[in-house]
Design a protein around this motif. Structure first.
Motif, PDB file in Angstrom:
ATOM      1  N   VAL A 179      -6.278   2.147 -12.230  1.00 37.15           N
ATOM      2  CA  VAL A 179      -6.443   3.340 -11.526  1.00 37.15           C
ATOM      3  C   VAL A 179      -4.909   3.430 -11.138  1.00 37.15           C
ATOM      4  CG1 VAL A 179      -6.449   1.666  -9.260  1.00 37.15           C
ATOM      5  CG2 VAL A 179      -7.239   3.841  -9.164  1.00 37.15           C
ATOM      6  N   ALA A 180      -4.416   4.810 -11.314  1.00 39.71           N
ATOM      7  CA  ALA A 180      -3.253   5.311 -11.266  1.00 39.71           C
ATOM      8  C   ALA A 180      -2.807   6.275 -10.045  1.00 39.71           C
ATOM      9  CB  ALA A 180      -2.585   6.128 -12.588  1.00 39.71           C
ATOM     10  N   PRO A 181      -2.379   5.766  -8.847  1.00 40.03           N
ATOM     11  CA  PRO A 181      -2.051   6.689  -7.678  1.00 40.03           C
ATOM     12  C   PRO A 181      -0.646   7.521  -7.962  1.00 40.03           C
ATOM     13  CG  PRO A 181      -2.564   4.501  -6.932  1.00 40.03           C
ATOM     14  CD  PRO A 181      -2.506   4.318  -8.481  1.00 40.03           C
ATOM     15  N   ALA A 182      -0.429   8.515  -7.080  1.00 36.73           N
ATOM     16  CA  ALA A 182       0.699   8.973  -7.000  1.00 36.73           C
ATOM     17  C   ALA A 182       1.095   8.375  -5.737  1.00 36.73           C
ATOM     18  CB  ALA A 182       0.706  10.569  -7.170  1.00 36.73           C
ATOM     19  N   GLY A 183       1.505   9.338  -4.840  1.00 38.47           N
ATOM     20  CA  GLY A 183       1.808   8.860  -3.461  1.00 38.47           C
ATOM     21  C   GLY A 183       0.503   8.446  -2.624  1.00 38.47           C
ATOM     22  N   VAL A 184       0.871   7.407  -1.770  1.00 38.13           N
ATOM     23  CA  VAL A 184      -0.019   6.983  -0.957  1.00 38.13           C
ATOM     24  C   VAL A 184       0.363   6.357   0.196  1.00 38.13           C
ATOM     25  CG1 VAL A 184      -2.212   5.228  -0.811  1.00 38.13           C
ATOM     26  CG2 VAL A 184      -1.792   6.242  -2.988  1.00 38.13           C
ATOM     27  N   TRP A 185      -0.124   6.740   1.446  1.00 40.23           N
ATOM     28  CA  TRP A 185       0.319   6.170   2.836  1.00 40.23           C
ATOM     29  C   TRP A 185      -0.083   4.643   2.776  1.00 40.23           C
ATOM     30  CZ3 TRP A 185       4.239   8.327   4.555  1.00 40.23           C
ATOM     31  CH2 TRP A 185       4.325   9.659   4.602  1.00 40.23           C
ATOM     32  N   THR A 186       0.894   3.715   2.574  1.00 39.70           N
ATOM     33  CA  THR A 186       0.771   2.251   2.985  1.00 39.70           C
ATOM     34  C   THR A 186       1.847   1.889   3.931  1.00 39.70           C
ATOM     35  OG1 THR A 186       2.248   1.671   1.294  1.00 39.70           O
ATOM     36  CG2 THR A 186       0.064   2.061   0.549  1.00 39.70           C
ATOM     37  N   PRO A 187       1.498   0.696   4.598  1.00 41.05           N
ATOM     38  CA  PRO A 187       2.732   0.312   5.607  1.00 41.05           C
ATOM     39  C   PRO A 187       4.025   0.300   4.839  1.00 41.05           C
ATOM     40  CG  PRO A 187       0.704  -0.978   5.642  1.00 41.05           C
ATOM     41  CD  PRO A 187       0.624  -0.205   4.548  1.00 41.05           C
ATOM     42  N   LEU A 188       4.298   0.142   3.758  1.00 41.83           N
ATOM     43  CA  LEU A 188       5.485  -0.040   2.956  1.00 41.83           C
ATOM     44  C   LEU A 188       6.001   1.524   2.871  1.00 41.83           C
ATOM     45  CD1 LEU A 188       7.519  -1.986   1.377  1.00 41.83           C
ATOM     46  CD2 LEU A 188       6.020  -1.361  -0.693  1.00 41.83           C
ATOM     47  N   LEU A 189       5.235   2.365   2.646  1.00 41.64           N
ATOM     48  CA  LEU A 189       5.710   3.951   2.335  1.00 41.64           C
ATOM     49  C   LEU A 189       6.055   4.358   3.751  1.00 41.64           C
ATOM     50  CD1 LEU A 189       6.214   6.094   0.524  1.00 41.64           C
ATOM     51  CD2 LEU A 189       3.978   6.753   0.994  1.00 41.64           C
ATOM     52  N   LEU A 212      -3.172  18.920  -4.325  1.00 39.24           N
ATOM     53  CA  LEU A 212      -4.159  19.196  -3.542  1.00 39.24           C
ATOM     54  C   LEU A 212      -3.753  19.119  -1.974  1.00 39.24           C
ATOM     55  CD1 LEU A 212      -7.216  17.001  -4.693  1.00 39.24           C
ATOM     56  CD2 LEU A 212      -7.083  19.685  -4.660  1.00 39.24           C
ATOM     57  N   GLY A 213      -2.281  18.989  -1.769  1.00 36.85           N
ATOM     58  CA  GLY A 213      -1.577  19.367  -0.513  1.00 36.85           C
ATOM     59  C   GLY A 213      -1.533  18.399   0.302  1.00 36.85           C
ATOM     60  N   TYR A 214      -1.782  17.145   0.248  1.00 33.77           N
ATOM     61  CA  TYR A 214      -1.440  16.091   0.911  1.00 33.77           C
ATOM     62  C   TYR A 214      -1.149  14.780   0.405  1.00 33.77           C
ATOM     63  CZ  TYR A 214      -6.357  14.849   0.849  1.00 33.77           C
ATOM     64  OH  TYR A 214      -7.548  14.425   0.542  1.00 33.77           O
ATOM     65  N   CYS A 215      -0.470  13.912   1.256  1.00 36.52           N
ATOM     66  CA  CYS A 215      -0.457  12.514   0.475  1.00 36.52           C
ATOM     67  C   CYS A 215      -1.560  11.786   1.208  1.00 36.52           C
ATOM     68  CB  CYS A 215       1.057  11.780   0.855  1.00 36.52           C
ATOM     69  SG  CYS A 215       1.251  10.132   0.434  1.00 36.52           S
ATOM     70  N   PRO A 216      -2.417  10.989   0.367  1.00 37.07           N
ATOM     71  CA  PRO A 216      -3.616  10.709   0.882  1.00 37.07           C
ATOM     72  C   PRO A 216      -3.372   9.088   1.621  1.00 37.07           C
ATOM     73  CG  PRO A 216      -3.415  10.102  -1.271  1.00 37.07           C
ATOM     74  CD  PRO A 216      -2.415  10.733  -1.157  1.00 37.07           C
ATOM     75  N   GLU A 217      -4.264   8.620   2.176  1.00 39.69           N
ATOM     76  CA  GLU A 217      -4.474   7.173   2.748  1.00 39.69           C
ATOM     77  C   GLU A 217      -5.142   6.476   1.583  1.00 39.69           C
ATOM     78  OE1 GLU A 217      -3.198   6.021   5.735  1.00 39.69           O
ATOM     79  OE2 GLU A 217      -2.863   8.081   6.408  1.00 39.69           O
ATOM     80  N   GLY A 218      -4.966   4.922   1.665  1.00 39.82           N
ATOM     81  CA  GLY A 218      -5.390   4.177   0.502  1.00 39.82           C
ATOM     82  C   GLY A 218      -6.918   4.368   0.299  1.00 39.82           C
ATOM     83  N   ASP A 219      -7.785   4.840   1.204  1.00 40.00           N
ATOM     84  CA  ASP A 219      -9.191   4.766   1.021  1.00 40.00           C
ATOM     85  C   ASP A 219      -9.444   5.561  -0.002  1.00 40.00           C
ATOM     86  OD1 ASP A 219      -8.400   7.066   2.890  1.00 40.00           O
ATOM     87  OD2 ASP A 219     -10.349   7.545   2.810  1.00 40.00           O
ATOM     88  N   VAL A 220      -9.023   6.766  -0.639  1.00 43.40           N
ATOM     89  CA  VAL A 220      -9.144   7.747  -1.526  1.00 43.40           C
ATOM     90  C   VAL A 220      -8.948   6.535  -2.843  1.00 43.40           C
ATOM     91  CG1 VAL A 220      -8.628   9.789  -0.821  1.00 43.40           C
ATOM     92  CG2 VAL A 220      -6.823   8.578  -2.042  1.00 43.40           C
ATOM     93  N   ILE A 221      -8.041   5.733  -2.921  1.00 49.22           N
ATOM     94  CA  ILE A 221      -7.836   4.809  -4.183  1.00 49.22           C
ATOM     95  C   ILE A 221      -9.122   3.988  -4.171  1.00 49.22           C
ATOM     96  CG2 ILE A 221      -6.214   3.319  -5.475  1.00 49.22           C
ATOM     97  CD1 ILE A 221      -5.348   6.163  -4.876  1.00 49.22           C
ATOM     98  N   ALA A 222      -9.581   3.236  -2.995  1.00 53.33           N
ATOM     99  CA  ALA A 222     -10.407   2.275  -2.931  1.00 53.33           C
ATOM    100  C   ALA A 222     -11.764   2.913  -3.468  1.00 53.33           C
ATOM    101  CB  ALA A 222     -10.540   1.929  -1.304  1.00 53.33           C
TER     102      ALA A 222
END
Length: 253
Positions: A179-189, A212-222
């Motif tokens: 799986v290849a995310p771009a930006g994802v809101w994580t505690p580190l980011l 698509l206009g927003y930086c997602p949370e990790g649930d979309v990767i999950a």
């Protein structure tokens, strides 16, 4: 449920994308073994998900620790259906010539060597279960990223490994995808963003690099990982699945 009774081992599972995947896997009926080097976060995660799951303190770049952890999972559950190689580090943020030997080796050991170790020690169990492997890569493996040469090199290696492993293990009925995310809101980011002089500007930038206009949370990767692990993806292997809101089409800025 899509993952009923599947036993999933996930490295770096105590926080960020890894923990979002843990929660999604459990929601779909899986039994999960979290391997993580962060003891405090591991304890916190285990307190939330319950004792039917397994939390193991493990430095995934250490061969002995990985070997012992895989053995513990097999002793506890009797099988392994999936290895999700999610553990990774991103530091340092600098050009290649400024990267020290120790920094280079740490990145390679955690991000790439760990995949070799989990595969080596879990492969017999995956052969028995005809299971699968999921690797967490990144969009930067294809696009590159300024001041992150060593990190992007590890993600490029993960993509190449994923494809070669898919070919090698297809004969055993084992699927291998990434799986290849771009930006994802994580505690580190979020921590990194808070340290920047123009926090609001950085947040706007992170939204805008995704069409698509927003930086997602990790649930979309999950959610994407649930699909790759499940039988819904039973004829998918060697795939580097972009989950970047269209960022793979080219950053807009």
């Amino acid at each position: 449920m899509l993952l009923s009774k599947k036993v999933i081992v996930i490295t770096g599972g105590a926080s960020g994308i890894g923990y979002e995947c843990v929660k999604a896997y459990i929601k779909e009926g899986a039994l999960v073994a979290l391997l993580d080097v962060q003891q405090e976060r591991l304890a916190g995660a285990m307190g939330e998900i319950g004792s039917q799951h397994l939390g193991l303190h493990c430095d995934v770049s250490d061969e002995d620790q990985v070997k012992v952890s895989i053995a513990q999972v097999l002793q506890h559950y009797g099988r392994i259906d999936c290895i999700h190689n999610n553990a990774g580090i991103a530091s340092p943020s600098k050009p290649l010539h400024e990267t020290s030997v120790a920094e280079w080796q740490a990145l390679m050991n955690v991000n790439v060597f760990s995949i070799y170790l989990t595969t080596r020690y879990a492969l017999p169990a995956l052969q028995e279960s005809k299971g699968c492997i999921v690797n967490t890569s990144s969009m930067v493996a294809q696009m590159g990223q300024a001041h992150h040469a060593a990190y992007t090199a590890t993600k490029g290696a993960i993509n190449a490994l994923t494809k070669s492993m898919a070919l090698d293990y297809a004969a055993y009925g084992i699927r291998v995808n990434a799986v290849a995310p771009a930006g994802v809101w994580t505690p580190l980011l979020r921590s990194w963003t808070a340290e920047q002089p123009d926090t609001a500007g950085i947040e706007k930038y992170l939204d805008e690099i995704h069409p698509l206009g927003y930086c997602p949370e990790g649930d979309v990767i999950a959610d994407a990982c649930v699909f790759l692990v499940s039988d819904k993806a039973r004829f998918v292997t060697g795939c580097i699945l972009p989950v970047g809101g269209g960022a793979e089409l080219g950053y807009r800025r």
